[in-house]
Enzyme design. Structure first.
Site, PDB file in Angstrom:
ATOM      1  N   GLY A 173       0.640  -1.106   0.289  1.00 21.42           N
ATOM      2  CA  GLY A 173      -0.158   0.229  -0.082  1.00 21.42           C
ATOM      3  C   GLY A 173       1.169   1.553  -0.116  1.00 21.42           C
ATOM      4  N   CYS A 298      10.348  -2.632  -9.587  1.00 21.60           N
ATOM      5  CA  CYS A 298      11.216  -2.545  -8.613  1.00 21.60           C
ATOM      6  C   CYS A 298      12.798  -3.525  -9.324  1.00 21.60           C
ATOM      7  CB  CYS A 298      11.299  -2.516  -7.460  1.00 21.60           C
ATOM      8  SG  CYS A 298      10.494  -3.733  -6.748  1.00 21.60           S
TER       9      CYS A 298
HETATM   10  N1  SAM Z   1       2.251  -1.222  -5.399  1.00 18.02           N
HETATM   11  C1  SAM Z   1       2.547  -1.393  -4.044  1.00 18.02           C
HETATM   12  C2  SAM Z   1       3.486  -1.465  -3.122  1.00 18.02           C
HETATM   13  O1  SAM Z   1       3.312   0.147  -3.482  1.00 18.02           O
HETATM   14  O2  SAM Z   1       3.157  -1.369  -2.136  1.00 18.02           O
HETATM   15  C3  SAM Z   1       3.685  -2.720  -4.571  1.00 18.02           C
HETATM   16  C4  SAM Z   1       2.540  -4.204  -5.598  1.00 18.02           C
HETATM   17  S1  SAM Z   1       3.931  -5.208  -5.760  1.00 18.02           S
HETATM   18  C5  SAM Z   1       4.947  -4.556  -6.348  1.00 18.02           C
HETATM   19  C6  SAM Z   1       2.964  -6.443  -6.578  1.00 18.02           C
HETATM   20  C7  SAM Z   1       2.157  -6.900  -5.805  1.00 18.02           C
HETATM   21  O3  SAM Z   1       1.349  -7.458  -7.047  1.00 18.02           O
HETATM   22  C8  SAM Z   1       1.698  -7.717  -5.069  1.00 18.02           C
HETATM   23  O4  SAM Z   1       1.202  -7.428  -4.436  1.00 18.02           O
HETATM   24  C9  SAM Z   1       1.503  -9.102  -5.106  1.00 18.02           C
HETATM   25  O5  SAM Z   1       0.275 -10.059  -4.184  1.00 18.02           O
HETATM   26  C10 SAM Z   1      -0.021  -8.752  -6.554  1.00 18.02           C
HETATM   27  N2  SAM Z   1      -0.052  -9.308  -7.662  1.00 18.02           N
HETATM   28  C11 SAM Z   1       0.533 -10.178  -7.875  1.00 18.02           C
HETATM   29  N3  SAM Z   1      -0.279 -11.105  -8.792  1.00 18.02           N
HETATM   30  C12 SAM Z   1      -1.147 -10.576  -9.054  1.00 18.02           C
HETATM   31  C13 SAM Z   1      -2.328 -10.514 -10.232  1.00 18.02           C
HETATM   32  N4  SAM Z   1      -2.271 -10.991 -11.203  1.00 18.02           N
HETATM   33  N5  SAM Z   1      -3.745  -9.553  -9.958  1.00 18.02           N
HETATM   34  C14 SAM Z   1      -3.347  -8.632  -8.491  1.00 18.02           C
HETATM   35  N6  SAM Z   1      -2.659  -8.480  -7.901  1.00 18.02           N
HETATM   36  C15 SAM Z   1      -1.544  -9.039  -8.368  1.00 18.02           C
END
Ligand code: SAM
Length: 372
Positions: A173, A298
């Protein structure tokens, strides 16, 4: 001789080593002479930024952080730009907000920059750590610690008053919190496929955002597969952030647990570019015509960065008849070049490279404007 207990349970070849081996093979080719410096930086402690919570005592939190020696890189950069470029005009303005308006009016700051976001960092080369934030009388925390470069995709999203925004992969988040700090969003939908991580996202929101702003009509938390959003809500949102799952390069070099370079996760890792492409395609469909999508990772890998964007632009045109324009983020990188180390000649988007004196990132971002 007594053997330490944990030694037996350690993998023969740590996943972090597998990650490093992989990066040495791929990133060396991509970054050439920059790789040794980026490599050394990623193996050292990362630097954080403190995203100030505008829903608590802002002056108190700012004063506490400034006392420790930090400064808000967003407003500081704007004022510095004003001082440098508008010496005579700047001297007649004695507060930072009027300086900001001068700079914005004169087009020095890109007009397309989300406002109100404050993120404090220690100066270049200063590796001090932040103290954890304490709750105020309402139980809300004053700041959120995150990689300061993670603020850039949220800034680039260019949220304006009354916008509806979708954060497709939102947990835990950090970027959603940054977007909420603009206090401009009419409706924010935060989504993450992982139920466990969505719970964490809910906890983060509850620790920073007042209850009356967490109502369903203003903020919706969902746990769908992001790839479905294009079909579920087509042409809907003013802004969509697609912050995809990736190889999280820094984490992969430092943490054994949940490491995507473990052999058990090889297939998942190999499938990442396809998943990223599908998520970006969903974001492109969910945004309204003339709306904006920001894609971010990232990771340093070209396969997860510009290659995904290039494929999505092509597929959107060929299969959906949607034309996209890549926005020029150079004004933004120009503005923040004192704080971050940007890759010199990026193709499609911008990349923050970790550096020992500015150990943020890696963060890749590309901003797409939907034409039709
Ligand atoms: N935007 C977040 C932040 O700023 O804290 C970080 C996001 S992290 C890089 C990527 C996220 O994508 C993970 O929490 C993961 O659970 C989610 N994710 C993975 N596959 C996904 C999908 N098919 N649909 C939605 N979310 C997904």
């Amino acid at each position: 001789r007594v053997k330490t207990k944990w030694a037996g349970s350690l993998p023969k070849y740590p996943h972090t080593n597998l990650a490093l081996q992989n990066f040495d093979a791929t990133h060396k080719l991509q970054l050439e002479e920059a790789w040794p410096s980026v490599r050394a930086s990623m193996l050292c402690e990362q630097k954080y930024g403190a995203l100030v919570n505008n829903f608590t005592n802002v002056e108190g939190a700012m004063a506490q952080l400034q006392f420790q020696g930090c400064r808000d890189f967003v407003s500081w950069t704007v004022s510095e730009a004003a001082r440098e470029i508008l010496q005579p005009a700047a001297s007649s303005h004695n507060n930072p907000s009027s300086l900001e308006s001068v700079v914005v009016d004169q087009g020095i700051v890109p007009a397309s920059l989300s406002q109100n976001i404050k993120c404090l960092v220690f100066p270049r080369g200063d590796i001090s750590r932040f103290k954890p934030s304490r709750p105020d009388e309402n139980g809300l925390l004053g700041y959120y610690l995150m990689d300061a470069a993670s603020i850039l995709p949220a800034l680039a999203l260019d949220v304006q008053e009354g916008h509806s925004v979708l954060d497709l992969c939102a947990a835990p988040g950090g970027k959603a919190l940054a977007l909420l700090q603009t206090q401009a969003i009419r409706f924010l939908c935060v989504n993450d496929v992982s139920v466990g991580r969505t719970l964490r996202l809910r906890r983060v929101l509850a620790s920073y955002i007042p209850k009356d702003l967490l109502t369903e009509d203003k903020l919706r938390v969902t746990s769908f597969d992001g790839r479905k959003w294009g079909e579920m809500e087509r042409d809907t949102f003013d802004r969509v952030l697609v912050d995809v799952p990736c190889t999280t390069d820094r984490h992969s070099l430092m943490e054994e647990e949940n490491n995507i370079f473990s052999r058990a996760r090889t297939k998942e890792r190999q499938r990442l570019p396809q998943l990223q492409l599908e998520l970006l395609m969903a974001g492109i469909q969910a945004v309204r015509p003339r709306g904006v999508v920001v894609y971010s990772t990232c990771a340093l890998s070209q396969m997860q960065n510009w290659y995904v964007v290039e494929r999505a632009i092509h597929l959107a045109q060929e299969e959906l008849g949607i034309s996209l324009q890549v926005a020029d983020l150079r004004p933004l990188t120009q503005l923040f070049k004192e704080t971050f180390n940007f890759a010199p000649d990026p193709y499609l988007g911008q990349l923050v490279l970790p550096h020992l004196t500015a150990n943020f990132g890696p963060i890749y971002m590309c901003k797409l404007k939907r034409i039709n």
